[in-house]
Design an enzyme around this catalytic site. Structure first.
Site, PDB file in Angstrom:
ATOM      1  N   LEU A   1      -7.429   3.115 -46.386  1.00  0.00           N
ATOM      2  CA  LEU A   1      -8.163   4.035 -45.520  1.00  0.00           C
ATOM      3  C   LEU A   1      -7.253   4.630 -44.445  1.00  0.00           C
ATOM      4  O   LEU A   1      -7.126   5.837 -44.306  1.00  0.00           O
ATOM      5  CB  LEU A   1      -9.348   3.319 -44.884  1.00  0.00           C
ATOM      6  CG  LEU A   1     -10.400   4.211 -44.247  1.00  0.00           C
ATOM      7  CD1 LEU A   1     -11.104   5.052 -45.294  1.00  0.00           C
ATOM      8  CD2 LEU A   1     -11.410   3.394 -43.454  1.00  0.00           C
TER       9      LEU A   1
ATOM     10  N   CYS B   1       7.595  -0.810 -50.532  1.00  0.00           N
ATOM     11  CA  CYS B   1       7.742  -0.295 -51.880  1.00  0.00           C
ATOM     12  C   CYS B   1       8.348   1.088 -51.848  1.00  0.00           C
ATOM     13  O   CYS B   1       7.957   1.937 -51.061  1.00  0.00           O
ATOM     14  CB  CYS B   1       6.386  -0.259 -52.585  1.00  0.00           C
ATOM     15  SG  CYS B   1       5.814  -1.873 -53.074  1.00  0.00           S
TER      16      CYS B   1
ATOM     17  N   CYS C   1       1.204  10.885 -48.886  1.00  0.00           N
ATOM     18  CA  CYS C   1       1.013  10.252 -47.585  1.00  0.00           C
ATOM     19  C   CYS C   1       2.346  10.254 -46.824  1.00  0.00           C
ATOM     20  O   CYS C   1       3.347   9.732 -47.321  1.00  0.00           O
ATOM     21  CB  CYS C   1       0.492   8.834 -47.748  1.00  0.00           C
ATOM     22  SG  CYS C   1      -1.072   8.749 -48.661  1.00  0.00           S
TER      23      CYS C   1
ATOM     24  N   GLY D   1       2.956   4.060 -56.669  1.00  0.00           N
ATOM     25  CA  GLY D   1       1.986   4.868 -57.385  1.00  0.00           C
ATOM     26  C   GLY D   1       0.557   4.684 -56.924  1.00  0.00           C
ATOM     27  O   GLY D   1       0.218   3.753 -56.205  1.00  0.00           O
ATOM     28  N   GLU D   2      -0.306   5.583 -57.358  1.00  0.00           N
ATOM     29  CA  GLU D   2      -1.749   5.528 -57.139  1.00  0.00           C
ATOM     30  C   GLU D   2      -2.391   5.048 -58.442  1.00  0.00           C
ATOM     31  O   GLU D   2      -2.463   5.790 -59.429  1.00  0.00           O
ATOM     32  CB  GLU D   2      -2.282   6.911 -56.749  1.00  0.00           C
ATOM     33  CG  GLU D   2      -3.773   7.125 -56.937  1.00  0.00           C
ATOM     34  CD  GLU D   2      -4.649   6.116 -56.203  1.00  0.00           C
ATOM     35  OE1 GLU D   2      -5.609   5.613 -56.808  1.00  0.00           O
ATOM     36  OE2 GLU D   2      -4.373   5.836 -55.009  1.00  0.00           O
TER      37      GLU D   2
ATOM     38  N   CYS E   1       4.792   6.955 -46.005  1.00  0.00           N
ATOM     39  CA  CYS E   1       5.142   6.044 -47.091  1.00  0.00           C
ATOM     40  C   CYS E   1       6.499   6.364 -47.693  1.00  0.00           C
ATOM     41  O   CYS E   1       7.004   7.478 -47.574  1.00  0.00           O
ATOM     42  CB  CYS E   1       4.058   6.090 -48.152  1.00  0.00           C
ATOM     43  SG  CYS E   1       2.478   5.487 -47.541  1.00  0.00           S
TER      44      CYS E   1
ATOM     45  N   CYS F   1       4.981   8.867 -56.851  1.00  0.00           N
ATOM     46  CA  CYS F   1       3.561   9.042 -56.565  1.00  0.00           C
ATOM     47  C   CYS F   1       3.348  10.460 -56.037  1.00  0.00           C
ATOM     48  O   CYS F   1       4.209  11.001 -55.363  1.00  0.00           O
ATOM     49  CB  CYS F   1       3.089   8.021 -55.535  1.00  0.00           C
ATOM     50  SG  CYS F   1       1.335   8.105 -55.167  1.00  0.00           S
TER      51      CYS F   1
ATOM     52  N   GLU G   1       9.385  -0.690 -59.082  1.00  0.00           N
ATOM     53  CA  GLU G   1       9.609  -1.982 -58.435  1.00  0.00           C
ATOM     54  C   GLU G   1       8.433  -2.923 -58.659  1.00  0.00           C
ATOM     55  O   GLU G   1       7.294  -2.485 -58.782  1.00  0.00           O
ATOM     56  CB  GLU G   1       9.784  -1.789 -56.925  1.00  0.00           C
ATOM     57  CG  GLU G   1      10.934  -0.885 -56.548  1.00  0.00           C
ATOM     58  CD  GLU G   1      10.907  -0.496 -55.073  1.00  0.00           C
ATOM     59  OE1 GLU G   1      11.816   0.224 -54.645  1.00  0.00           O
ATOM     60  OE2 GLU G   1       9.967  -0.907 -54.357  1.00  0.00           O
TER      61      GLU G   1
END
Length: 385
Positions: free
Chosen positions: A258, A376, A149, A200-201, A152, A145, A125
């Site tokens: 964070l 996202c 987490c 993604g990271e 998310c 990803c 996206e």
């Protein structure tokens, strides 16, 4: 305090573009490589590729000017090249990388989200957000990803794969083309800011992301000509990669997701914290700020009764006081069926007040796109079988 927009030195990104990392973790599935594209290559590499096709090397500059300057990749529009040459060059160096699977708009058409399908079926996206004084593109750097987490929304099946340099650049070029055509309310315009805060990271796809930053910021015809200071790269805290990024000689803004000031909670919310603790992540961020002179953006998604306590605001303030940093508070955009939800307004206001009392600059992210699967990964998830 609340701000609806942001600039190169103050990256307050609408909730629509929150860096959303996969809740499932897991390995990338094996897939083929995207076809080679002009945007994957430096200008020297483009000249060599053109020469290999039997064309004079200067054709690489012409082809690049069409793609990055005129924003066209259709050979029939490249009338300054001989017909046989343009078809051969475009066929070899301007393949179609992303196909729009679904497009949604809100905010009177000034916020536009696109679900792209890559050559191998991978879904990613991007989001275009137009403000009175700037236009920002939020781009994905991976399909899915692997950071795990839990709050998310980017998929549930782990990392699909890294995006190529050109697949990242193509998202921005598509937005630039849309703006130039006048299709976005407000008249013709150009992309002024890019944030790597989509799927993604980014620092887990380091080489392609840095190459994409260079393509986006090199002047036409080498690249798109966006200022480095208008680029923001987000990370959950991959400490070695932050150090490497500091040595690249770039002036991009670093954004650290964070989400908790203490290791006990962050180990759960951001599992990579089990490898690099809060002190290590922030230490790398301060080193980055010292090398680049760029203020670090601290991204903090406020989650009701999880990380929004007053004492955590105080601890965050003590960690950041006196540092070259800015806090971007994110009212969480909950996904359907999720136990995670946004903090109460009064709690959010108190969190802001305590950070301001500590002398830490703080803004609350403007929320856009709730009506178009704003977080996202939501749109991609809805498109999967």
């Amino acid at each position: 305090m609340s701000r609806p927009d942001y600039g190169a030195s103050d990256p307050v990104v609408p909730e629509l573009a929150v860096p959303l990392l996969l809740a499932g973790g897991g390995r990338a599935r094996g897939r083929g490589r995207p076809p080679r594209h002009l945007a994957d290559l430096t200008m020297a590499e483009r000249r060599a590729a053109v020469a290999d096709l039997g064309e004079p090397p200067y054709r690489a500059t012409q082809l690049s000017r069409h793609f990055f300057g005129r924003l066209v990749d259709a050979s029939d529009e490249m009338t300054d090249l001989p017909r046989a040459s343009r078809e051969r060059l475009a066929g070899a160096l301007l393949p179609s990388l992303l196909t729009a699977e679904r497009e949604l708009a809100c905010d009177g058409g000034t916020t536009r989200k696109t679900l792209w399908r890559a050559f191998d079926g991978a879904l990613v996206e991007s989001v275009l957000m137009r403000y009175p004084d700037r236009v920002t593109m939020c781009v994905s750097s991976q399909a899915g990803c692997g950071m795990g987490c839990p709050f998310c929304a980017t998929g549930q099946a782990g990392l699909t794969r890294n995006l190529s340099t050109a697949e990242i650049v193509a998202q921005v070029v598509a937005g630039a083309r849309l703006l130039a055509s006048g299709a976005v309310p407000g008249g013709p315009g150009r992309v002024s800011n890019v944030v790597f805060m989509g799927m993604g990271e980014p620092l887990a796809n380091y080489a392609h992301v840095v190459a994409a930053v260079r393509r986006l910021t090199e002047p036409v015809p080498d690249g798109l000509g966006i200022s480095q200071r208008s680029i923001t790269v987000s990370t959950v805290g991959l400490v070695p990669a932050i150090g490497r990024l500091a040595s690249e000689g770039l002036s991009v803004t670093l954004a650290v997701s964070l989400h908790a000031p203490d290791d006990e909670l962050r180990d759960t919310l951001v599992p990579v914290n089990q490898r690099w603790k809060v002190s290590e992540v922030l230490g790398a961020a301060w080193d980055y700020a010292g090398v680049t002179g760029r203020r670090v953006s601290i991204e903090y998604a406020l989650i009701r009764d999880i990380n929004d306590q007053a004492w955590r605001a105080d601890r965050l303030g003590s960690l950041l006081a006196g540092r070259l940093a800015h806090v971007n508070l994110i009212p969480l955009n909950p996904t359907p069926g999720s136990k995670w939800t946004a903090s109460r307004p009064g709690v959010q206001r108190e969190f802001v007040r305590r950070l301001e009392m500590a002398g830490v600059p703080v803004t609350v992210r403007d929320t856009r796109g709730r009506e178009i699967d704003g977080a996202c990964g939501q749109l991609a998830a809805s498109a999967r079988p």
